[in-house]
Design an enzyme around this catalytic site. Sequence first.
Site, PDB file in Angstrom:
ATOM      1  CB  SER A   1      -0.951  -0.052   1.197  1.00 18.84           C
ATOM      2  OG  SER A   1      -1.979   0.888   1.066  1.00 18.84           O
TER       3      SER A   1
ATOM      4  CG  ASP B   1      -6.189  -2.879  -3.687  1.00 18.99           C
ATOM      5  OD1 ASP B   1      -6.764  -2.037  -2.975  1.00 18.99           O
ATOM      6  OD2 ASP B   1      -5.100  -3.392  -3.376  1.00 18.99           O
TER       7      ASP B   1
ATOM      8  CG  HIS C   1      -5.517  -2.731   0.540  1.00 20.69           C
ATOM      9  ND1 HIS C   1      -5.131  -2.064  -0.611  1.00 20.69           N
ATOM     10  CD2 HIS C   1      -4.780  -2.176   1.542  1.00 20.69           C
ATOM     11  CE1 HIS C   1      -4.237  -1.149  -0.314  1.00 20.69           C
ATOM     12  NE2 HIS C   1      -3.986  -1.200   0.984  1.00 20.69           N
TER      13      HIS C   1
END
Length: 533
Positions: free
Chosen positions: A245, A472, A502
């Site tokens: 991320s 995602d 995610h």
Amino acid sequence: MPTSSARRGTAHTLAAVTAAAALLAATGCSDGGSPDSGRSNSGNSNSRATPSDLASQRLDWKACPTPSVAEGGGPSPSPLPGGATWECASMKAPLDYAKPDGDTIELALIRAKAADQAKRIGSLVFNFGGPGGSGITGLPSFAGDYEKLRSRYDLVSFDPRGVGRSDPVECESNKQLDAYYAQDSTPDTPSEEQSFVKGIGTYSSACEKRSGQALPYVGTVNAARDMELMRKVLGDDKLNYFGISYGTELGGVYAHLYPKSVGRAVFDAVVDPTQDSEQGSLGQAKGFQLALDNFSKACVARGDACKLPGSTPKEIESFITGLLGRIDKQPITGIGARKLTQSQALNGIAQSLYSKDYWPLLEQGLDEADGGNGGLLLALSDAMNGRNEKGQYSNIQAANAAINCVDSKERYTLAQTKAKLPEFRKASPVFGDYLGWGMMACSKWPVPGKWTHPQVSAPGSAPILIIGNTGDPATPYAGAKAMADALGKGVGVELTYRGQGHGSYDSGNPCVQKAVNNFLLNGKVPAAGTVCR
């Protein structure tokens, strides 16, 4: 209260969702004590060291203490398979790299040594995202997923500056944060708009009052410099890195600054480095809407087993928007004396879309909220915001705001934000207003931002494996190609996972894990364009 940009996505928050059921029993709240300062010499910010001293410092690895409230609390990390234990240490780094022989701060590190020391490659440094996620609590939470990698790597993570135990940014008290996160973050009237803007200003002023000295120095560029210092202190010739991320943005900035120092690096759940805050927030609105659509389709496909009203995904979406509208007008029962507001309901819905594994929680939470019980959605919102059952907040969101706002130049006015709302609503009937208004999060920040978007071009770097997940919500799939292109020819190698949630590696998909493990353990770069299902 939505955060300031798409860089908010964090795999770290998934671990918090598992505590949602326990949070349902929470009652009341209490102000926690201030987390320990990360400044060197027990909080003495006047400690000085030369750059050469810092690069040659020796880390004093010891048994890990119980995580601080700022790190999220909880017990000390459990032993690993085979009885291996976690060790923690502190590393000194310059507060201001423009004054490398000036004041220093201490960064908290954690490691688990490689199982096979004879075949040890080196350290594998993790950042789980946020920005604002604690690596000290994040790495042990996900350690089981990385046990194969521990065969030849010391698994290492850290609390970046401003996070957790590393000189944590502090803003409002726990009681003030309860009110702040309950505040209407999708104002519909001039009065609500005034309250919304005032809340942002009050929060920003509290951050300046409690952490003003540190705020200019918590940005991503300094965190990347910290990782280069960490590489040297750990004794590694190259930085082997696993960024998830926001950790992909941090990794990209590191590669730009130190391309010759990049070893074997993986970027998973990739932030698009070419977007400004508005584009990132708009992309995230589309991403969460896509994830909600996929959730609704899966619910409809189960027929009568689906608890939510509606025979089509569109009808379920209409049910959700109607429910949120009712809660906006009249908050419902939450946990103890706390009510569930619309903002918290939206936050809880977003939290549960980070993983397909939590779709059942979302279905249950929406069904219960329809009946007047918002406890589960509030627990999910609390997990996103870092609130524990005692009413204490970690500093994940304070650090998130501080890092985002010192990185990003954009400061959106009320008029500019309102002008953009139609585009956000078109992108997502559910999340459009929520993320559109969130663009104002840095509007009152006391420190100027650095960039419109980060620089990640890294000519001369070793190949970096870039993994994009087509489902995602927080870091939409298109970001993977954008990152690969921005890194430069021969550097970014893209792999696609056709999945949900995610991130990709932690999904457990055998194809993704095999490709990553083979790359990190054996140096075998997968063919560009590889697709895993």
